[in-house]
Design an enzyme around this catalytic site. Structure first.
Site, PDB file in Angstrom:
ATOM      1  N   PRO A   1     -11.297  -0.122   0.169  1.00  0.00           N
ATOM      2  CA  PRO A   1     -11.778  -0.729   1.415  1.00  0.00           C
ATOM      3  C   PRO A   1     -11.081  -0.099   2.607  1.00  0.00           C
ATOM      4  CG  PRO A   1     -10.282  -2.213   0.252  1.00  0.00           C
ATOM      5  CD  PRO A   1     -10.512  -1.046  -0.660  1.00  0.00           C
ATOM      6  N   LEU A   2     -11.855   0.300   3.581  1.00  0.00           N
ATOM      7  CA  LEU A   2     -11.317   0.988   4.755  1.00  0.00           C
ATOM      8  C   LEU A   2     -11.924   0.414   6.030  1.00  0.00           C
ATOM      9  CD1 LEU A   2     -11.476   4.598   3.295  1.00  0.00           C
ATOM     10  CD2 LEU A   2      -9.387   3.367   3.905  1.00  0.00           C
ATOM     11  N   THR A   3     -11.117  -0.262   6.792  1.00  0.00           N
ATOM     12  CA  THR A   3     -11.569  -0.846   8.057  1.00  0.00           C
ATOM     13  C   THR A   3     -12.045   0.250   8.996  1.00  0.00           C
ATOM     14  OG1 THR A   3     -10.154  -2.757   7.848  1.00  0.00           O
ATOM     15  CG2 THR A   3     -10.774  -2.138  10.092  1.00  0.00           C
TER      16      THR A   3
ATOM     17  N   ALA B   1     -12.812  -4.512   4.878  1.00  0.00           N
ATOM     18  CA  ALA B   1     -12.465  -5.921   5.011  1.00  0.00           C
ATOM     19  C   ALA B   1     -13.433  -6.610   5.970  1.00  0.00           C
ATOM     20  CB  ALA B   1     -11.038  -6.048   5.521  1.00  0.00           C
TER      21      ALA B   1
ATOM     22  N   GLN C   1     -15.241  -6.894   0.532  1.00  0.00           N
ATOM     23  CA  GLN C   1     -13.880  -7.436   0.610  1.00  0.00           C
ATOM     24  C   GLN C   1     -13.850  -8.578   1.631  1.00  0.00           C
ATOM     25  OE1 GLN C   1     -10.448  -5.389   2.449  1.00  0.00           O
ATOM     26  NE2 GLN C   1      -9.431  -5.627   0.471  1.00  0.00           N
TER      27      GLN C   1
ATOM     28  N   TYR D   1      -1.873 -10.516   5.538  1.00  0.00           N
ATOM     29  CA  TYR D   1      -2.929 -11.346   6.120  1.00  0.00           C
ATOM     30  C   TYR D   1      -2.822 -12.785   5.614  1.00  0.00           C
ATOM     31  CZ  TYR D   1      -4.582  -6.840   7.753  1.00  0.00           C
ATOM     32  OH  TYR D   1      -4.649  -5.624   8.364  1.00  0.00           O
TER      33      TYR D   1
ATOM     34  N   HIS E   1      -9.147 -10.367  -0.102  1.00  0.00           N
ATOM     35  CA  HIS E   1      -8.009  -9.635   0.466  1.00  0.00           C
ATOM     36  C   HIS E   1      -6.800 -10.571   0.477  1.00  0.00           C
ATOM     37  CE1 HIS E   1      -5.674  -6.794   2.501  1.00  0.00           C
ATOM     38  NE2 HIS E   1      -6.603  -6.251   3.280  1.00  0.00           N
TER      39      HIS E   1
HETATM   40  C1  LIG Z   1      -7.821   3.366   8.238  1.00  0.00           C
HETATM   41  C2  LIG Z   1      -7.500   2.478   7.065  1.00  0.00           C
HETATM   42  C3  LIG Z   1      -8.174   1.301   6.926  1.00  0.00           C
HETATM   43  C4  LIG Z   1      -7.887   0.451   5.847  1.00  0.00           C
HETATM   44  N1  LIG Z   1      -8.577  -0.711   5.698  1.00  0.00           N
HETATM   45  C5  LIG Z   1      -8.332  -1.500   4.634  1.00  0.00           C
HETATM   46  C6  LIG Z   1      -9.084  -2.667   4.420  1.00  0.00           C
HETATM   47  O1  LIG Z   1     -10.009  -2.998   5.172  1.00  0.00           O
HETATM   48  N2  LIG Z   1      -8.773  -3.427   3.346  1.00  0.00           N
HETATM   49  C7  LIG Z   1      -7.755  -3.076   2.472  1.00  0.00           C
HETATM   50  O2  LIG Z   1      -7.507  -3.818   1.513  1.00  0.00           O
HETATM   51  N3  LIG Z   1      -7.069  -1.953   2.631  1.00  0.00           N
HETATM   52  C8  LIG Z   1      -7.325  -1.164   3.683  1.00  0.00           C
HETATM   53  N4  LIG Z   1      -6.646  -0.007   3.824  1.00  0.00           N
HETATM   54  C9  LIG Z   1      -5.747   0.398   2.752  1.00  0.00           C
HETATM   55  C10 LIG Z   1      -6.497   1.358   1.832  1.00  0.00           C
HETATM   56  O3  LIG Z   1      -7.576   0.699   1.193  1.00  0.00           O
HETATM   57  C11 LIG Z   1      -5.573   1.909   0.723  1.00  0.00           C
HETATM   58  O4  LIG Z   1      -5.114   0.855  -0.093  1.00  0.00           O
HETATM   59  C12 LIG Z   1      -4.400   2.611   1.283  1.00  0.00           C
HETATM   60  O5  LIG Z   1      -4.831   3.567   2.219  1.00  0.00           O
HETATM   61  C13 LIG Z   1      -3.569   3.272   0.169  1.00  0.00           C
HETATM   62  O6  LIG Z   1      -4.347   4.181  -0.530  1.00  0.00           O
HETATM   63  P1  LIG Z   1      -4.050   5.756  -0.421  1.00  0.00           P
HETATM   64  O7  LIG Z   1      -2.667   5.938  -0.965  1.00  0.00           O
HETATM   65  O8  LIG Z   1      -5.102   6.394  -1.284  1.00  0.00           O
HETATM   66  O9  LIG Z   1      -4.179   6.099   1.027  1.00  0.00           O
HETATM   67  C14 LIG Z   1      -6.897   0.824   4.894  1.00  0.00           C
HETATM   68  C15 LIG Z   1      -6.240   2.060   5.048  1.00  0.00           C
HETATM   69  C16 LIG Z   1      -6.532   2.861   6.104  1.00  0.00           C
HETATM   70  C17 LIG Z   1      -5.811   4.190   6.224  1.00  0.00           C
END
Ligand SMILES: Cc1cc2nc3c(=O)[nH]c(=O)nc-3n(C[C@H](O)[C@H](O)[C@H](O)COP(=O)(O)O)c2cc1C
Length: 259
Positions: free
Chosen positions: A66-68, A99, A141, A218, A213
């Site tokens: 999940p990526l905001t 999320a 999410q 949070y 989440h």
């Molecule tokens: C820009 C950005 C937005 C993110 N948004 C969320 C999110 O909405 N929900 C969540 O659980 N994690 C979020 N994360 C965390 C990522 O899902 C992920 O767990 C984290 O980047 C670690 O993974 P990586 O080691 O592959 O980067 C976000 C990370 C980044 C960089």
């Protein structure tokens, strides 16, 4: 429908989930190589091999985290999200959407999507369809930021809600955090209900499952962390039990009816 838990890593592995039928949660599933005893350094499991995740037959083990994105204006998912997610969809691959707020008090950042109104549900539908057309498996999410918010993002400029009335250190990570209001015991069932309705809306929008989440500081995490939860008496358990969603125990199975 299935539920994943995004929990603090020091409590549980991220991926512990429940299979949710349309009417109730039925069983706990554990999945992914992180929990797979047969995986080891000497016997690695190739990413491009199938995995049975509860009722889902994943064709490989690469998951979109999940990526905001902050592109859902006024909390409404936009058509361009269909392009974004379908570009990342593969036949039999799992995607977890960014999320998504469960209520109008859930936002901590501008232009994050919601799932608490019909407009949100209708806006998600073509996005989910686009992923399904590629054969992807798509989870939403569900999110409530708690005190990771500011007056500007709250209805009527009210204080964000939390397990505490202590604010995040001003300026932490560049945020304009406002002092929160500690939830009363009586208010907690309403928050749990917001998650329940959000899950129902996710079903309505066509998602294959939801992830709750429960990490990253949070709302649920605020109730689970001693440093943040300074309530006395009936404390985190009030939210933590129904949200044991995070604990992986069966408390939720006995009382939850998400239908
Ligand atoms: C820009 C950005 C937005 C993110 N948004 C969320 C999110 O909405 N929900 C969540 O659980 N994690 C979020 N994360 C965390 C990522 O899902 C992920 O767990 C984290 O980047 C670690 O993974 P990586 O080691 O592959 O980067 C976000 C990370 C980044 C960089």
């Amino acid at each position: 429908m299935a539920v994943l838990n995004s929990c603090p890593y020091n409590i549980l592995p991220r991926f512990t989930g429940y299979t949710i039928q349309k009417r109730s949660i039925s069983s706990t599933i554990k999945f992914f190589a992180a929990n797979n005893d047969s995986a080891s350094k000497s016997n690695p499991i190739p990413l491009l091999t199938p995995y049975k995740m509860g009722e889902f037959e994943l064709s490989h083990r690469i998951v979109l985290a999940p990526l905001t994105r902050n592109r859902s204006y006024d909390n409404v998912p936009q058509p361009h999200a269909a392009v974004y997610y379908s570009q990342r969809a593969t036949n039999g691959g799992l995607l977890i959407a960014e999320a998504t707020g469960v209520s109008n008090t859930a936002q901590g950042y501008p232009n994050t999507p919601g799932i608490w109104t019909k407009e949100h549900v209708d806006a998600w539908k073509p996005i989910v369809d686009a992923v399904h057309q590629k054969g992807g498996i798509f989870f939403l999410q569900m999110w409530h930021v708690g005190r990771v918010s500011s007056y500007a993002l709250q209805p009527n400029g009210q204080a964000p809600i939390s397990s505490t009335d202590k604010a995040i250190t001003p300026g932490h990570e560049g945020g304009d955090w406002s002092p929160p209001r500690r939830l009363s015991v009586d208010e907690i069932p309403g928050i749990v209900n917001d998650f329940r309705l959000a899950a129902r809306n996710a079903i309505e929008a066509g998602f294959d499952g939801v992830e709750i989440h429960g990490g990253n500081g949070y709302l649920i995490d605020q109730f689970l962390k001693d440093q943040v939860n300074d309530r006395t008496g009936r404390v985190w358990w009030d939210l933590g039990k129904p949200m044991s969603l995070c604990t992986g125990n069966s408390g939720i199975n006995k009382q939850r009816d998400w239908s």
